[in-house]
Scaffold this motif. Structure first.
Motif, PDB file in Angstrom:
ATOM      1  N   GLY A 402      -7.113 -43.884  15.401  1.00 30.78           N
ATOM      2  CA  GLY A 402      -8.545 -43.633  15.539  1.00 30.78           C
ATOM      3  C   GLY A 402      -9.011 -43.988  16.945  1.00 30.78           C
ATOM      4  N   THR A 403      -8.535 -45.123  17.429  1.00 33.31           N
ATOM      5  CA  THR A 403      -8.909 -45.547  18.776  1.00 33.31           C
ATOM      6  C   THR A 403      -8.367 -44.573  19.808  1.00 33.31           C
ATOM      7  OG1 THR A 403      -8.894 -47.830  18.028  1.00 33.31           O
ATOM      8  CG2 THR A 403      -8.768 -47.478  20.394  1.00 33.31           C
ATOM      9  N   ALA A 404      -7.135 -44.100  19.600  1.00 27.56           N
ATOM     10  CA  ALA A 404      -6.526 -43.185  20.569  1.00 27.56           C
ATOM     11  C   ALA A 404      -7.358 -41.916  20.720  1.00 27.56           C
ATOM     12  CB  ALA A 404      -5.108 -42.840  20.138  1.00 27.56           C
ATOM     13  N   GLY A 447      -6.975 -55.676  18.142  1.00 28.41           N
ATOM     14  CA  GLY A 447      -7.589 -55.244  16.886  1.00 28.41           C
ATOM     15  C   GLY A 447      -8.890 -55.948  16.601  1.00 28.41           C
ATOM     16  N   ILE A 448      -9.824 -55.872  17.520  1.00 31.03           N
ATOM     17  CA  ILE A 448     -11.112 -56.528  17.327  1.00 31.03           C
ATOM     18  C   ILE A 448     -12.234 -55.513  17.541  1.00 31.03           C
ATOM     19  CG2 ILE A 448     -10.362 -58.843  17.977  1.00 31.03           C
ATOM     20  CD1 ILE A 448     -11.569 -58.223  20.776  1.00 31.03           C
ATOM     21  N   PRO A 449     -13.450 -55.832  17.068  1.00 33.13           N
ATOM     22  CA  PRO A 449     -14.530 -54.859  17.237  1.00 33.13           C
ATOM     23  C   PRO A 449     -14.739 -54.478  18.699  1.00 33.13           C
ATOM     24  CG  PRO A 449     -15.209 -56.584  15.734  1.00 33.13           C
ATOM     25  CD  PRO A 449     -13.882 -56.996  16.289  1.00 33.13           C
ATOM     26  N   SER A 450     -14.944 -53.217  18.920  1.00 27.13           N
ATOM     27  CA  SER A 450     -15.263 -52.665  20.247  1.00 27.13           C
ATOM     28  C   SER A 450     -14.145 -52.774  21.280  1.00 27.13           C
ATOM     29  CB  SER A 450     -16.523 -53.307  20.831  1.00 27.13           C
ATOM     30  OG  SER A 450     -17.638 -52.814  20.162  1.00 27.13           O
ATOM     31  N   ALA A 451     -12.951 -53.200  20.854  1.00 36.37           N
ATOM     32  CA  ALA A 451     -11.858 -53.304  21.823  1.00 36.37           C
ATOM     33  C   ALA A 451     -11.560 -51.947  22.448  1.00 36.37           C
ATOM     34  CB  ALA A 451     -10.608 -53.840  21.148  1.00 36.37           C
ATOM     35  N   GLY A 452     -11.710 -50.895  21.645  1.00 36.39           N
ATOM     36  CA  GLY A 452     -11.433 -49.554  22.141  1.00 36.39           C
ATOM     37  C   GLY A 452     -12.337 -49.192  23.301  1.00 36.39           C
ATOM     38  N   LEU A 453     -13.586 -49.635  23.194  1.00 35.68           N
ATOM     39  CA  LEU A 453     -14.532 -49.324  24.257  1.00 35.68           C
ATOM     40  C   LEU A 453     -14.176 -50.071  25.538  1.00 35.68           C
ATOM     41  CD1 LEU A 453     -17.175 -47.708  24.626  1.00 35.68           C
ATOM     42  CD2 LEU A 453     -18.341 -49.879  24.438  1.00 35.68           C
ATOM     43  N   LEU A 480     -19.108 -45.797  15.135  1.00 40.38           N
ATOM     44  CA  LEU A 480     -17.828 -45.162  15.475  1.00 40.38           C
ATOM     45  C   LEU A 480     -16.683 -46.146  15.307  1.00 40.38           C
ATOM     46  CD1 LEU A 480     -18.781 -43.165  18.712  1.00 40.38           C
ATOM     47  CD2 LEU A 480     -18.581 -42.342  16.378  1.00 40.38           C
ATOM     48  N   ASP A 481     -16.940 -47.402  15.689  1.00 47.64           N
ATOM     49  CA  ASP A 481     -15.906 -48.434  15.604  1.00 47.64           C
ATOM     50  C   ASP A 481     -15.487 -48.666  14.146  1.00 47.64           C
ATOM     51  OD1 ASP A 481     -14.162 -50.374  16.355  1.00 47.64           O
ATOM     52  OD2 ASP A 481     -15.663 -51.869  16.906  1.00 47.64           O
ATOM     53  N   MET A 482     -16.481 -48.725  13.252  1.00 42.68           N
ATOM     54  CA  MET A 482     -16.181 -48.936  11.833  1.00 42.68           C
ATOM     55  C   MET A 482     -15.277 -47.821  11.322  1.00 42.68           C
ATOM     56  SD  MET A 482     -20.031 -49.958  10.764  1.00 42.68           S
ATOM     57  CE  MET A 482     -19.922 -50.812   9.215  1.00 42.68           C
ATOM     58  N   ARG A 484     -13.364 -45.674  13.175  1.00 45.74           N
ATOM     59  CA  ARG A 484     -12.043 -45.538  13.782  1.00 45.74           C
ATOM     60  C   ARG A 484     -11.127 -46.680  13.362  1.00 45.74           C
ATOM     61  NH1 ARG A 484     -15.064 -46.908  18.769  1.00 45.74           N
ATOM     62  NH2 ARG A 484     -14.392 -48.962  19.407  1.00 45.74           N
ATOM     63  N   THR A 485     -11.707 -47.871  13.081  1.00 46.92           N
ATOM     64  CA  THR A 485     -10.874 -48.967  12.598  1.00 46.92           C
ATOM     65  C   THR A 485     -10.279 -48.617  11.238  1.00 46.92           C
ATOM     66  OG1 THR A 485     -12.348 -50.495  13.729  1.00 46.92           O
ATOM     67  CG2 THR A 485     -10.840 -51.453  12.135  1.00 46.92           C
ATOM     68  N   MET A 486     -11.105 -47.935  10.423  1.00 44.10           N
ATOM     69  CA  MET A 486     -10.619 -47.516   9.121  1.00 44.10           C
ATOM     70  C   MET A 486      -9.428 -46.568   9.293  1.00 44.10           C
ATOM     71  SD  MET A 486     -13.269 -46.669   6.144  1.00 44.10           S
ATOM     72  CE  MET A 486     -13.541 -44.955   6.291  1.00 44.10           C
ATOM     73  N   VAL A 487      -9.536 -45.632  10.229  1.00 46.03           N
ATOM     74  CA  VAL A 487      -8.433 -44.704  10.482  1.00 46.03           C
ATOM     75  C   VAL A 487      -7.223 -45.456  11.063  1.00 46.03           C
ATOM     76  CG1 VAL A 487      -7.714 -42.662  11.794  1.00 46.03           C
ATOM     77  CG2 VAL A 487      -9.990 -42.754  10.792  1.00 46.03           C
ATOM     78  N   ASN A 488      -7.489 -46.453  11.921  1.00 45.36           N
ATOM     79  CA  ASN A 488      -6.394 -47.246  12.489  1.00 45.36           C
ATOM     80  C   ASN A 488      -5.551 -47.902  11.400  1.00 45.36           C
ATOM     81  OD1 ASN A 488      -7.299 -46.689  15.051  1.00 45.36           O
ATOM     82  ND2 ASN A 488      -8.300 -48.655  15.392  1.00 45.36           N
ATOM     83  N   VAL A 489      -6.198 -48.564  10.441  1.00 51.03           N
ATOM     84  CA  VAL A 489      -5.403 -49.256   9.422  1.00 51.03           C
ATOM     85  C   VAL A 489      -4.863 -48.283   8.363  1.00 51.03           C
ATOM     86  CG1 VAL A 489      -6.487 -51.510   9.716  1.00 51.03           C
ATOM     87  CG2 VAL A 489      -7.361 -49.953   8.020  1.00 51.03           C
TER      88      VAL A 489
HETATM   89  N1  ASP Z   1     -12.012 -52.152  16.354  1.00 52.70           N
HETATM   90  C1  ASP Z   1     -10.786 -51.409  16.429  1.00 52.70           C
HETATM   91  C2  ASP Z   1      -9.717 -52.094  15.609  1.00 52.70           C
HETATM   92  O1  ASP Z   1      -9.750 -53.279  15.427  1.00 52.70           O
HETATM   93  C3  ASP Z   1     -10.304 -51.250  17.811  1.00 52.70           C
HETATM   94  C4  ASP Z   1     -11.260 -50.407  18.561  1.00 52.70           C
HETATM   95  O2  ASP Z   1     -12.286 -50.919  19.011  1.00 52.70           O
HETATM   96  O3  ASP Z   1     -11.021 -49.210  18.697  1.00 52.70           O
HETATM   97  O4  ASP Z   1      -8.833 -51.453  15.133  1.00 52.70           O
END
Ligand code: ASP
Length: 519
Positions: A402-404, A447-453, A480-482, A484-489
């Motif tokens: 999701g982040t990618a 893997g923290i909030p807004s790390a992608g940004l 968006l973060d909520m 994409r994190t869902m897609v990440n996990v």
């Molecule tokens: N919050 C995302 C995560 O923990 C990372 C991101 O900010 O894209 O997976």
């Protein structure tokens, strides 16, 4: 109050304060020059207080003392172009700039027909500027705090992630399968993002009110140069500039890998040391994240105060593009892989993994979700300990589909904006850079909030694009973060199922049968 509600409340408050400031103050534009009249009734540049020639323009396009102005157009060539066709007095120009407002590029035609270029900024002497100053100041400090964390976060998270692979005979096989999956899905995600952002083109002609005069130089490197530059000549040099993130990522990957090859003693010391450092940096990051509501507030006051509410319209297309890409990746791409490669029913797997998805959505953090992920993979997914404890923790740091795709869409969106509002050229080469950088950034993002940004800043620097764009995207980052994190996990869990199947594990996702049998 939960952090996401808090952010939302402050975000709305920021919009309201920004709008209020708009109502009670004027926003005269300035081209950084004092104008006067000549005895023959022409308008002439008397002094230059600030050089506002957009970078990348030739020196001949710089406004100079003695220039006799005959015409001014703002945003020439764009849909909402403003034109002052015959300049007759300095007051004319001030009135015109006041009505056109700040945030465009002025094309100034001189009497002899030459054209000069100038960024129009908010007049620094205006009431609006004075009221905005405290917010701008705090927003800058907030952005600096975020940037401060880039380097330590990237280094410690990557090294500990890779070193966590450990040695042993399973290492090679599990490692190859896991990384094979991570790389494949991340590239599929970035590719999907790139296709959608090029089809929808949310950044074209967007009115973001960002300074197009900011520091971009043209991206002239080709793809091989980027690859070559990924290898640092001097690691300590690489650590000193946020623009060298690819070099740091490269070094961290190697360093982490060779920790696993080192003799017992240095391996133990380094793993513990870097793991501890990572934990502390994560603490610092979560401390800074507490400031996000206020940071967002200040940024919103600044953005709305300077440019108005219109900023959300182009951002809504951008947000929709991200949502669409996330949905396609999560609902089509990953399920296809799951059913073809692992022969597991996507629907069954989705039901089994729902606690993980909900935790990810509400925490916006893969790392905070990890305990739930591990537990759910084991109890509901029926994935063995060996596989899940290898794939999931690594995935929480390294695998972020999701982040990618978000990185890719965000960066190309801003590049499209700068290409139409300024004179940035989004070449094919830079798009290839984006793909590679988005992939690496998704590995580097913690893997923290807004790390992608935060990671997006590194790609913007790699493309020599101004960093303010990312500050603007922060305003709409939380939803968006909520997602994409869902897609990440979700991708981490799908990966665990695929690797588990390849390892010969059976009955994946059969939690309902097991529960019925037990009762
Ligand atoms: N919050 C995302 C995560 O923990 C990372 C991101 O900010 O894209 O997976």
């Amino acid at each position: 109050m939960a952090q996401h509600w808090k952010i939302l409340v402050w975000l709305i408050a920021g919009v309201i304060v920004g709008l209020l400031l708009q109502q009670i103050t004027e926003a005269p534009g300035s081209i950084g020059a004092t104008l006067g009249s000549t005895s023959d009734g022409k308008v002439v540049v008397q002094s230059i207080s600030r050089n506002l020639t957009p970078k990348g323009r030739t020196a001949a396009e710089k406004l100079t003392v003695g220039d006799r102005i005959s015409k001014i157009a703002i945003n020439a060539g764009m849909a909402d172009e403003n034109l002052l066709d015959s300049v007759s007095s300095p007051e004319d120009v001030s009135a015109f700039l006041a009505s056109a407002g700040a945030g465009g590029v002025a094309t100034i035609t001189l009497e002899d027909g030459t054209e000069k270029s100038c960024q129009v900024i908010l007049d620094p002497g205006s009431d609006r500027s004075r009221y905005l100053y405290p917010f701008v100041f705090l927003a800058d400090i907030f952005m600096r705090l975020l940037k401060m964390l880039i380097m330590p976060l990237v280094f410690t998270s990557i090294v500990t992630g890779v070193a966590g692979l450990g040695g042993g005979e399973d290492f090679g096989r599990l490692g190859r399968r896991t990384f094979g999956y991570y790389v494949t899905t991340s590239f599929l995600a970035v590719g999907l993002g790139l296709v959608l952002v090029n089809l929808i083109r949310p950044g074209d002609g967007a009115q973001l009110g960002l300074s197009t005069a900011a520091q971009f130089g043209q991206e002239s490197e080709n793809w091989l140069d980027i690859l070559r530059r990924m290898v640092p000549e001097n690691v300590f040099d690489a650590f000193t500039g946020n623009g060298n993130m690819l070099q740091v990522i490269f070094f961290a990957l190697l360093f982490g890998f060779f920790i696993t090859r080192a003799p017992e003693k240095p391996k133990k010391i380094l793993t513990e040391l870097l793991d501890s450092a990572f934990q502390v940096v994560m603490l610092m990051a979560s401390w800074v994240m507490k400031l996000v509501p206020y940071g967002v507030f200040c940024l919103l006051v600044k953005v709305v105060g300077e440019t108005g509410f219109d900023v959300f319209i182009p951002l809504s297309t951008y947000m929709l593009t991200v949502f669409l890409a996330l949905v396609i990746h999560a609902v089509v791409v990953l399920p296809l892989l799951l059913s073809i490669v692992a022969r597991v029913s996507p629907l069954k797997w989705f039901r089994a993994m729902s606690p993980v998805l909900m935790t990810a959505f509400s925490t916006s953090s893969s790392s905070l979700t990890l305990p739930t992920t591990l537990n759910t993979l084991k109890s509901r997914g029926k994935v063995s300990n060996k596989t899940s404890s290898f794939v999931a923790p690594l995935g929480a740091t390294v695998n972020m589909d999701g982040t990618a795709l978000y990185e890719c869409i965000g960066v190309v969106f801003l590049a499209q904006y700068y290409a139409t509002a300024g004179d940035y050229v989004l070449t094919f080469g830079s798009q290839v850079t984006v793909v590679m950088a988005a992939f690496l950034a998704s590995i580097g993002a913690a893997g923290i909030p807004s790390a992608g940004l935060i990671m997006m800043l590194t790609i913007l620097s790699a493309l020599k694009l101004p960093l303010e764009g990312a500050a603007l995207l922060l305003a709409v980052d939380r939803p968006l973060d909520m997602c994409r994190t869902m897609v990440n996990v979700w991708s981490d869990t799908v990966g665990s199922a695929i690797v588990a199947t390849r390892e010969g594990e059976k009955g994946l996702g059969d939690f309902e049968t097991a529960e019925t049998a037990e009762s």
